[in-house]
Design a protein around this motif. Structure first.
Motif, PDB file in Angstrom:
ATOM      1  N   GLY A  57      51.555  66.544  48.983  1.00 16.42           N
ATOM      2  CA  GLY A  57      51.932  67.620  49.891  1.00 16.42           C
ATOM      3  C   GLY A  57      52.256  67.160  51.304  1.00 16.42           C
ATOM      4  O   GLY A  57      53.089  67.767  51.984  1.00 16.42           O
ATOM      5  N   ASN A  58      51.626  66.097  51.748  1.00 15.93           N
ATOM      6  CA  ASN A  58      51.858  65.619  53.122  1.00 15.93           C
ATOM      7  C   ASN A  58      52.945  64.554  53.201  1.00 15.93           C
ATOM      8  O   ASN A  58      53.184  63.996  54.279  1.00 15.93           O
ATOM      9  CB  ASN A  58      50.562  65.060  53.711  1.00 15.93           C
ATOM     10  N   GLY A  59      53.600  64.248  52.062  1.00 12.99           N
ATOM     11  CA  GLY A  59      54.698  63.291  52.079  1.00 12.99           C
ATOM     12  C   GLY A  59      54.363  61.931  51.529  1.00 12.99           C
ATOM     13  O   GLY A  59      55.268  61.092  51.377  1.00 12.99           O
ATOM     14  N   VAL A  60      53.095  61.641  51.212  1.00 15.78           N
ATOM     15  CA  VAL A  60      52.747  60.342  50.652  1.00 15.78           C
ATOM     16  C   VAL A  60      53.413  60.184  49.290  1.00 15.78           C
ATOM     17  O   VAL A  60      53.356  61.083  48.446  1.00 15.78           O
ATOM     18  CB  VAL A  60      51.217  60.184  50.516  1.00 15.78           C
ATOM     19  N   LYS A  61      54.049  59.034  49.083  1.00 13.96           N
ATOM     20  CA  LYS A  61      54.677  58.731  47.798  1.00 13.96           C
ATOM     21  C   LYS A  61      53.701  57.907  46.964  1.00 13.96           C
ATOM     22  O   LYS A  61      53.166  56.903  47.439  1.00 13.96           O
ATOM     23  CB  LYS A  61      55.970  57.953  48.016  1.00 13.96           C
ATOM     24  N   VAL A  62      53.469  58.351  45.729  1.00 17.19           N
ATOM     25  CA  VAL A  62      52.536  57.672  44.832  1.00 17.19           C
ATOM     26  C   VAL A  62      53.312  57.163  43.624  1.00 17.19           C
ATOM     27  O   VAL A  62      53.995  57.941  42.943  1.00 17.19           O
ATOM     28  CB  VAL A  62      51.394  58.604  44.382  1.00 17.19           C
ATOM     29  N   TRP A  63      53.237  55.858  43.396  1.00 15.63           N
ATOM     30  CA  TRP A  63      53.750  55.266  42.164  1.00 15.63           C
ATOM     31  C   TRP A  63      52.563  55.015  41.244  1.00 15.63           C
ATOM     32  O   TRP A  63      51.611  54.317  41.599  1.00 15.63           O
ATOM     33  CB  TRP A  63      54.455  53.941  42.446  1.00 15.63           C
ATOM     34  N   PHE A  64      52.640  55.587  40.037  1.00 21.96           N
ATOM     35  CA  PHE A  64      51.547  55.432  39.075  1.00 21.96           C
ATOM     36  C   PHE A  64      52.086  54.796  37.805  1.00 21.96           C
ATOM     37  O   PHE A  64      53.141  55.172  37.293  1.00 21.96           O
ATOM     38  CB  PHE A  64      50.904  56.778  38.732  1.00 21.96           C
ATOM     39  N   LYS A  65      51.335  53.823  37.304  1.00 14.48           N
ATOM     40  CA  LYS A  65      51.695  53.172  36.052  1.00 14.48           C
ATOM     41  C   LYS A  65      50.431  52.999  35.216  1.00 14.48           C
ATOM     42  O   LYS A  65      49.478  52.326  35.643  1.00 14.48           O
ATOM     43  CB  LYS A  65      52.328  51.803  36.336  1.00 14.48           C
ATOM     44  N   ARG A  66      50.414  53.616  34.062  1.00 16.64           N
ATOM     45  CA  ARG A  66      49.287  53.390  33.161  1.00 16.64           C
ATOM     46  C   ARG A  66      49.560  52.131  32.352  1.00 16.64           C
ATOM     47  O   ARG A  66      50.617  51.996  31.731  1.00 16.64           O
ATOM     48  CB  ARG A  66      49.067  54.569  32.227  1.00 16.64           C
ATOM     49  N   LEU A  67      48.606  51.210  32.376  1.00 15.50           N
ATOM     50  CA  LEU A  67      48.721  49.924  31.697  1.00 15.50           C
ATOM     51  C   LEU A  67      47.612  49.851  30.663  1.00 15.50           C
ATOM     52  O   LEU A  67      46.505  49.369  30.943  1.00 15.50           O
ATOM     53  CB  LEU A  67      48.611  48.791  32.723  1.00 15.50           C
ATOM     54  N   PRO A  68      47.870  50.381  29.455  1.00 19.77           N
ATOM     55  CA  PRO A  68      46.805  50.433  28.442  1.00 19.77           C
ATOM     56  C   PRO A  68      46.221  49.053  28.157  1.00 19.77           C
ATOM     57  O   PRO A  68      46.938  48.064  28.016  1.00 19.77           O
ATOM     58  CB  PRO A  68      47.521  50.990  27.209  1.00 19.77           C
ATOM     59  N   GLY A  69      44.897  49.011  28.106  1.00 17.93           N
ATOM     60  CA  GLY A  69      44.197  47.782  27.779  1.00 17.93           C
ATOM     61  C   GLY A  69      43.978  46.839  28.942  1.00 17.93           C
ATOM     62  O   GLY A  69      43.292  45.820  28.788  1.00 17.93           O
ATOM     63  N   ALA A  70      44.547  47.135  30.109  1.00 19.44           N
ATOM     64  CA  ALA A  70      44.368  46.239  31.252  1.00 19.44           C
ATOM     65  C   ALA A  70      42.926  46.304  31.725  1.00 19.44           C
ATOM     66  O   ALA A  70      42.381  47.390  31.953  1.00 19.44           O
ATOM     67  CB  ALA A  70      45.303  46.634  32.391  1.00 19.44           C
ATOM     68  N   PRO A  71      42.252  45.171  31.904  1.00 21.42           N
ATOM     69  CA  PRO A  71      40.843  45.208  32.312  1.00 21.42           C
ATOM     70  C   PRO A  71      40.647  45.585  33.775  1.00 21.42           C
ATOM     71  O   PRO A  71      39.584  46.058  34.141  1.00 21.42           O
ATOM     72  CB  PRO A  71      40.368  43.781  32.048  1.00 21.42           C
ATOM     73  N   ASN A  72      41.681  45.378  34.593  1.00 19.26           N
ATOM     74  CA  ASN A  72      41.568  45.653  36.030  1.00 19.26           C
ATOM     75  C   ASN A  72      42.532  46.740  36.453  1.00 19.26           C
ATOM     76  O   ASN A  72      43.564  46.985  35.804  1.00 19.26           O
ATOM     77  CB  ASN A  72      41.850  44.393  36.853  1.00 19.26           C
ATOM     78  N   VAL A  73      42.189  47.354  37.571  1.00 29.13           N
ATOM     79  CA  VAL A  73      43.058  48.330  38.225  1.00 29.13           C
ATOM     80  C   VAL A  73      43.448  47.763  39.585  1.00 29.13           C
ATOM     81  O   VAL A  73      42.616  47.191  40.285  1.00 29.13           O
ATOM     82  CB  VAL A  73      42.349  49.689  38.388  1.00 29.13           C
ATOM     83  N   SER A  74      44.726  47.905  39.926  1.00 33.52           N
ATOM     84  CA  SER A  74      45.219  47.457  41.227  1.00 33.52           C
ATOM     85  C   SER A  74      45.773  48.651  41.984  1.00 33.52           C
ATOM     86  O   SER A  74      46.635  49.373  41.469  1.00 33.52           O
ATOM     87  CB  SER A  74      46.302  46.386  41.056  1.00 33.52           C
ATOM     88  N   VAL A  75      45.253  48.863  43.180  1.00 37.65           N
ATOM     89  CA  VAL A  75      45.685  49.978  44.028  1.00 37.65           C
ATOM     90  C   VAL A  75      46.147  49.388  45.357  1.00 37.65           C
ATOM     91  O   VAL A  75      45.472  48.535  45.937  1.00 37.65           O
ATOM     92  CB  VAL A  75      44.539  50.983  44.270  1.00 37.65           C
ATOM     93  N   SER A  76      47.294  49.841  45.818  1.00 38.15           N
ATOM     94  CA  SER A  76      47.798  49.363  47.105  1.00 38.15           C
ATOM     95  C   SER A  76      48.373  50.517  47.893  1.00 38.15           C
ATOM     96  O   SER A  76      48.715  51.570  47.339  1.00 38.15           O
ATOM     97  CB  SER A  76      48.867  48.283  46.907  1.00 38.15           C
ATOM     98  N   ALA A  77      48.469  50.303  49.207  1.00 39.31           N
ATOM     99  CA  ALA A  77      49.102  51.269  50.105  1.00 39.31           C
ATOM    100  C   ALA A  77      49.840  50.472  51.163  1.00 39.31           C
ATOM    101  O   ALA A  77      49.294  49.520  51.733  1.00 39.31           O
ATOM    102  CB  ALA A  77      48.074  52.194  50.747  1.00 39.31           C
ATOM    103  N   GLY A  78      51.094  50.832  51.406  1.00 43.47           N
ATOM    104  CA  GLY A  78      51.898  50.096  52.379  1.00 43.47           C
ATOM    105  C   GLY A  78      52.642  51.018  53.313  1.00 43.47           C
ATOM    106  O   GLY A  78      52.961  52.162  52.970  1.00 43.47           O
TER     107      GLY A  78
END
Length: 684
Positions: A57-78
């Motif tokens: 709602g405030n304009g933040v763009k979110v790219w989401f990718k589900r990676l089945p089976g991946a042991p780690n999650v990576s989150v970034s903001a730029g």
């Protein structure tokens, strides 16, 4: 808390974790053999497929990718603002802001905030580049939702409390090794004003102007940064509308996007302020041929892009990966091993970018290697590769891309290196499908523009044909010959007949040291101006000639001119006075001397400190005595420099000085000679 900053680096995006996101061919060219018989479409999933774009709602763009089976999650903001957005005099403001976003907040200390991630086995950091700033968290899958919330807290508005700012200043200073400037730091700054330093690569080739000093005082600029500066930078450049959040991992889409909406979506909306940095194409090819002591030839060829679109940048990445593969196969792993490797990289900075070929080529194979490089570029421009060969190479590049981007971290790193510009990449591109769908004709349309000669910057650094010892001997011999010739030109024979007195100017130790320092300063400034002119002439003209001996001859001329000018400065310092029957001679320190006829001397007197140092007479020539304890002799010619000095004879009055007596006697003899001459009949 370690931080990583790449402010104004020549390669701002490439330098970050070069090995963490390998291109389709390694930097050293270690490309695996063709997968003979491998199917064109692998059964492995496409890691770039399935990225979703959500606008909060405030304009933040979110790219989401589900990676089945991946042991780690990576989150970034730029955010698309980095060191280039630092105001003059506030260098490192973007970097300081990055540090401050990890500081105390909401009643928790920086250590507690850090441990909230690292205590769960995760890693986190912030990176300040020239044109953007990027924050990330890598953590186990079960803590992925918490990582989103934690990173949103980092990017949330901070109070920038003065006490916290003072505490946060020291880590930045330690990282940059900033300290108060000392003598040589001030000297370097004084000798390198912005108007004297030639424009750097980005300014010269893209028109990206740098309005900062060549050597910013990071200590002073960091000390100048106030809490208001930090708040202002955050408010201008960390607006939600400019922020891109990327979430990659085995997370439920609705829950992950919901947490992002609840956290990042709660950031107060503000107007987006973008740094407007236009680029200009100089429209000319630049080729330089420097020489160095090296065992091989350093080949660097850069091909510029201006305001490239997302499609052009993705095509450039494909060309990079394809040429990495093909060039290393032919030059590194072929029968003729001309190089250790050819590294092809894409470097981006705002609206500017370039594709670079970088290699160290064996001296005997330079013609062969550059011929192969030019041939491969020509293949792409003309779409003349064998179709089966192009298909096989493209398939290999695609599979390498697929294999090297299977983890959440590797996929997220693309946002740090290439996809950080929100006006260019509105959606996370499917790089693998883009590569797979490219045809030779599409590549040729782009390559013909990219490899246009007017957009090339080529630097070929060759090995000097003479050794270091020979060059050192040659420089010493050249200096000796120059000084000998200069001495011969400045020296005039002196007839010693009629010499009545020789006096050495006795400079006080303090004055001698002061003039020595002043002479050194003048020579240093002259040398710096000469080196600046040398840099302009060498980089702009001399190095464009592919001839070592021509360049050496030009450098010899410049060296001789500098040495001669320095010799003239040293030779101008008066050292002795010689009194003859008919004139006085001021002998300089080295070769030069000035003849003073009696009629040319307007005044000769005894003076003290006040009548010289505190009057305009001090500007007629640097005094050679203080005249505080004992008076000195003052000689003022009708024109030119005056002299105030002491000799070994202590004067009590003008008539008691050897100079006065000699000049008076000379004047009397000349008057008598003139009278006798006038009484004789004029010759016929």
């Amino acid at each position: 808390m370690p931080q990583h900053t790449l402010a104004r680096a020549a390669t701002p995006a490439v330098a970050f974790l070069a090995t963490a996101l390998p291109p389709a061919a390694s930097a050293t060219g270690q490309e695996p053999a063709d997968p003979a018989g491998a199917p064109q479409d692998s059964l492995a999933p496409n890691p770039f497929a399935g990225f979703e774009t959500h606008r909060l709602g405030n304009g933040v763009k979110v790219w989401f990718k589900r990676l089945p089976g991946a042991p780690n999650v990576s989150v970034s903001a730029g955010v698309p603002a980095g060191a280039d957005a630092d105001p003059p005099g506030r260098e490192q403001l973007a970097h300081f802001t990055e540090h401050m976003l990890f500081s105390d907040r909401d009643g928790r200390t920086e250590q507690e905030i850090k441990d909230a991630i690292e205590g769960l086995g995760g890693e986190r950091n912030g990176l300040t580049f020239a044109d953007h700033t990027w924050y990330y968290v890598n953590i186990a899958r079960e803590h992925g939702l918490f990582a989103i919330e934690w990173l949103a807290g980092i990017l949330a508005p901070h109070p920038m409390d003065p006490e916290l700012v003072e505490r946060g200043r020291q880590p930045v200073e330690n990282e940059l090794e900033a300290r108060p400037r000392q003598l040589f730091d001030h000297l370097r700054t004084a000798l390198n004003p912005s108007w004297l330093v030639p424009p750097g690569f980005w300014e010269r080739e893209f028109g990206i102007e740098n309005d900062r000093q060549p050597f910013p005082d990071f200590w002073k600029s960091l000390r100048r940064i106030t809490p208001e500066d930090l708040r202002g930078f955050y408010d201008r450049h960390y607006a939600p509308g400019a922020m891109t959040v990327t979430i990659v991992g085995d997370l439920d889409r609705d829950r992950a996007v919901g947490v992002a909406e609840r956290t990042f979506g709660a950031l107060p909306p503000r107007p987006v302020n973008r740094l407007q940095a236009s680029v200009e194409d100089p429209g000319r090819r630049k080729v330089t041929y420097p020489w160095a002591f090296r065992p091989n030839v350093r080949y660097v060829s850069r091909h510029k892009l201006f305001g490239a679109s997302a499609e052009n940048l993705l095509t450039a990445l494909f060309v990079r990966d394809l040429l990495n593969r093909r060039l290393n196969q032919r030059l590194r792993f072929g029968e003729r091993k001309a190089v250790y490797g050819v590294r092809t990289v894409l470097v981006m900075r705002g609206a500017a970018a370039f594709l670079e070929f970088n290699s160290r080529i064996d001296r005997d194979d330079y013609g062969f290697a550059t011929g192969v490089i030019d041939e491969e570029k020509d293949f792409l421009r003309r779409a003349s590769l064998d179709p089966a060969r192009f298909e096989a190479d493209r398939a290999a590049v695609v599979e390498r891309l697929r294999a090297s981007n299977r983890t959440a971290e590797s996929l997220n790193l693309w946002t740090a290196r290439y996809f950080y510009e929100p006006d260019v990449f509105t959606d996370f591109p499917d790089v693998l499908s883009f590569y797979r769908d490219l045809t030779q004709e599409r590549v040729a349309a782009f390559a013909d523009h990219l490899f246009d000669p007017s957009r090339q910057v080529l630097t070929v650094t060759r090995s000097r044909p003479v050794g270091q010892g020979v060059l050192a001997v040659a420089l010493v011999a050249l200096a000796w010959i120059t000084l000998r010739v200069l001495g011969h030109l400045l020296t005039r024979p002196i007839r010693m007949k009629g010499l009545r007195y020789i006096g050495r100017f006795r400079l006080p130790a303090v004055l001698r040291a002061a003039y020595a320092l002043a002479t050194m300063a003048v020579v240093l400034v002259l040398a710096r101006l000469s080196f600046a002119a040398h840099d302009w002439v060498v980089s702009g003209w001399i190095q464009s000639f592919h001839s070592y001996w021509f360049q050496a001859a030009c450098n010899v001329v410049l060296f001789v001119l500098l040495l001669a000018a320095s010799g003239l400065i040293v030779a101008s310092a008066p050292r002795r006075i010689l009194l003859f029957d008919d004139h006085a001679r001021i002998k300089s320190r080295a070769w030069r001397s000035r003849i003073l006829e009696p009629g040319e001397i307007a005044e000769i007197s005894i003076r003290r400190f006040r009548s010289i140092w505190l009057t305009r007479e001090v500007f007629r020539g640097p005094p050679l005595a203080f005249g505080l304890v004992r008076p000195g002799i003052y000689i003022r010619p009708a024109t030119g420099r005056s002299y105030f000095f002491r000799s070994r004879d202590y004067p009590t009055s003008p008539s008691h000085t050897p100079v006065s007596r000699s000049i008076s006697a000379t004047s009397s003899r000349r008057s008598a000679s003139s009278a006798a001459t006038s009484s004789r009949p004029a010759p016929r």
